[in-house]
Design a protein around this motif. Structure first.
Motif, PDB file in Angstrom:
ATOM      1  N   UNK A 331       0.845  -1.190   0.000  1.00 43.09           N
ATOM      2  CA  UNK A 331       0.000   0.000   0.000  1.00 43.09           C
ATOM      3  C   UNK A 331       0.881   1.239   0.000  1.00 43.09           C
ATOM      4  N   UNK A 332       0.481   2.246  -0.766  1.00 40.83           N
ATOM      5  CA  UNK A 332       1.247   3.499  -0.842  1.00 40.83           C
ATOM      6  C   UNK A 332       0.397   4.662  -0.352  1.00 40.83           C
ATOM      7  N   UNK A 333      -0.288   5.349  -1.274  1.00 43.29           N
ATOM      8  CA  UNK A 333      -1.115   6.480  -0.894  1.00 43.29           C
ATOM      9  C   UNK A 333      -2.209   6.102   0.085  1.00 43.29           C
ATOM     10  N   UNK A 334      -2.642   4.837   0.043  1.00 40.38           N
ATOM     11  CA  UNK A 334      -3.706   4.390   0.939  1.00 40.38           C
ATOM     12  C   UNK A 334      -3.346   4.594   2.410  1.00 40.38           C
ATOM     13  N   UNK A 335      -2.050   4.441   2.725  1.00 41.24           N
ATOM     14  CA  UNK A 335      -1.640   4.551   4.133  1.00 41.24           C
ATOM     15  C   UNK A 335      -0.746   5.753   4.406  1.00 41.24           C
ATOM     16  N   UNK A 336      -0.413   6.539   3.381  1.00 43.81           N
ATOM     17  CA  UNK A 336       0.395   7.736   3.627  1.00 43.81           C
ATOM     18  C   UNK A 336      -0.485   8.959   3.842  1.00 43.81           C
ATOM     19  N   UNK A 337      -1.417   9.179   2.935  1.00 43.61           N
ATOM     20  CA  UNK A 337      -2.283  10.356   3.029  1.00 43.61           C
ATOM     21  C   UNK A 337      -3.758   9.993   3.020  1.00 43.61           C
ATOM     22  N   UNK A 338      -4.063   8.705   2.921  1.00 41.47           N
ATOM     23  CA  UNK A 338      -5.453   8.289   2.806  1.00 41.47           C
ATOM     24  C   UNK A 338      -6.258   8.486   4.084  1.00 41.47           C
ATOM     25  N   UNK A 339      -7.562   8.515   3.903  1.00 44.69           N
ATOM     26  CA  UNK A 339      -8.472   8.687   5.047  1.00 44.69           C
ATOM     27  C   UNK A 339      -8.790   7.377   5.748  1.00 44.69           C
TER      28      UNK A 339
END
Length: 490
Positions: A331-339
């Motif tokens: 997971x990338x954006x899902x856990x860096x900036x995701x809600x």
């Protein structure tokens, strides 16, 4: 065989006594603003993340040291360890800064200038590019992709310091946009000065893996390994395949790397996008033939950056990665900036748990087993599968046995790997199906085996009476021999 409530890679997955359902596929999560607090790190670790990734495209050396220390501290608090991966930025071609976003229509001319003085030398729009060899590396008619492929250009004319392009896809060009040159093998160093500074900080912090971006040839991996050796680091190298040169040279790159990441973001720009699933399969199978772990990355659950549930296509994508028997999904954006970072991990777990039992239990027949000990490992996998409700117990100080057993893909068979070396312990969190344990070894091999069996029983990994295949050394007439033993949990 029951999984304990808190331990290592698959701590969240119960193994019913009648129908083993053991999570083989590992989960990697990228740390960012949404997850870098102690509370969120603890939730991610407890939810089942096996490896934490630090994306150095957006990080500094000081940040690495702070985050690694924080993760280690939280791991101790929750009673579960994770490995740490640093993903260095690597060589990138980017446009320079602009005073205001530039709106470009189809048919407009855009000049890519390697000297700032040339930007205003013409009436047409121009921007700087940080790659001095650009005019020498591209040819007339070549395609230039800007801003992750959102803007497409065609080269019309080239002079000594400027590439004149026609805009094929309208868009707005902001500052420092990424440039891809499909099919062009750029003459950039595999490690930038920023990469080296970040690596020094990462090594000091105790990182376990280094992901190397834009790997084009085996020599790129060799250069990183030499640098890590100079720093005295035991970190393993994950080569990211994300451009055409890397795909062409995949076999040599796989052989000299410790693992491969199929980085589908840039790779999907560099190659024809409709070929991406085929190239992914080719890379997975090539890794399986060499017995190397392979990670599927980018856009797995991209919609969950803003949505609490994934799309049906994303579910199918993850399911496909499991059926191809990739070692890990990331997971990338899902856990860096995701809600919804923790929810994204939970979704991954549900897909893995549902899909893995449907995968064939046939062992990996692509891998070439040459040494007798390798073939003994295959025999242990066959034995454990035939026994049912079984597992394989290995003792290792290099990780070799665990990595090879994982590469064999014995579905339904936990691989319990014990070591007394802390970096090796964490590095064994990546390969498929391996459950690592850190334990002191006795001078007496029998005592070491007994201690391991008792730990598996006491932590509820294995019930009393379960049979395990045990790979270990034995002393016979003053000679050390490799053995495969059948042992029962006391």
């Amino acid at each position: 065989m029951m999984t304990p409530p808190t331990t290592n890679a698959s701590a969240d997955i119960a193994i019913p006594e009648a129908h083993p359902n053991y999570r083989h596929t590992k989960i990697i999560a990228t740390i960012g603003p949404a997850t870098d607090s102690e509370e969120m790190l603890g939730r991610l670790i407890q939810s089942g993340v096996d490896v934490m990734r630090l994306n150095m495209a957006h990080g500094t050396g000081q940040w690495v040291q702070e985050i690694v220390a924080r993760v280690r501290r939280v791991s101790k608090q929750v009673g579960r360890d994770v490995a740490m991966m640093i993903d260095v930025k690597g060589p990138e071609i980017r446009t320079g800064p602009v005073d205001a976003p530039i709106t470009l229509a189809v048919g407009d001319t855009l000049r890519l200038c390697v000297r700032e003085a040339d930007v205003s030398a013409d009436a047409s729009v121009g921007v700087t590019v940080n790659y001095p060899d650009l005019p020498r590396d591209v040819g007339v008619g070549a395609t230039v992709l800007v801003d992750s492929g959102l803007m497409r250009l065609r080269v019309l004319e080239i002079d000594e310091f400027t590439v004149h392009c026609e805009v094929l896809t309208a868009g707005t060009l902001g500052s420092r946009r990424h440039i891809n040159l499909p099919g062009v093998e750029v003459k950039l160093p595999s490690l930038t000065e920023k990469d080296k500074d970040d690596l020094r900080a990462g090594v000091e912090a105790g990182i376990d893996f280094v992901a190397l971006s834009f790997v084009r040839r085996a020599a790129d991996v060799d250069a990183l390994r030499d640098f890590l050796r100079e720093l005295g680091s035991p970190a393993r190298i994950i080569a990211k395949i994300e451009e055409q040169a890397g795909v062409r040279n995949m076999k040599n790159i796989i052989r000299c790397s410790d693992a491969i990441m199929v980085a589908r973001g840039d790779l999907g720009i560099e190659i024809d996008f409709h070929r991406l699933p085929l190239v992914q399969t080719e890379l997975v199978q090539a890794c399986q033939a060499e017995g190397k772990p392979v990670i599927i990355a980018t856009h797995l659950l991209e919609s969950m950056i803003s949505s609490p549930i994934p799309t049906r296509a994303e579910i199918s994508d993850v399911c496909n990665a499991v059926r191809e028997q990739a070692d890990a999904v990331m997971l990338s954006g899902e856990t860096t900036t995701g809600s919804y970072p923790v929810e994204s991990v939970e979704v991954l777990k549900h897909i893995l748990r549902s899909t893995e039992p449907s995968v064939s239990s046939q062992l990996n027949d692509r891998i070439k087993l040459i040494e007798p000990k390798d073939k003994m490992l295959r025999s242990s996998a066959i034995l454990a599968q035939d026994l049912g409700q079984s597992g394989i117990l290995v003792f290792t100080r290099s990780g070799f046995l665990a990595y090879t057993l994982g590469a064999l893909r014995p579905r339904g068979v936990p691989i319990f790997a014990f070591t007394d070396i802390e970096p090796i312990y964490r590095q064994m969190l990546l390969p498929w199906g391996v459950e690592p344990f850190l334990m002191e070894f006795s001078d007496d091999p029998e005592v070491t085996i007994r201690n391991a069996l008792e730990r598996l029983r006491n932590n509820k990994w294995c019930p009393s009476g379960a049979w395990l295949g045990v790979i270990t050394n034995a002393l016979a007439h003053e000679k050390i021999i490799d053995t495969l033993q059948l042992r029962r949990v006391p």
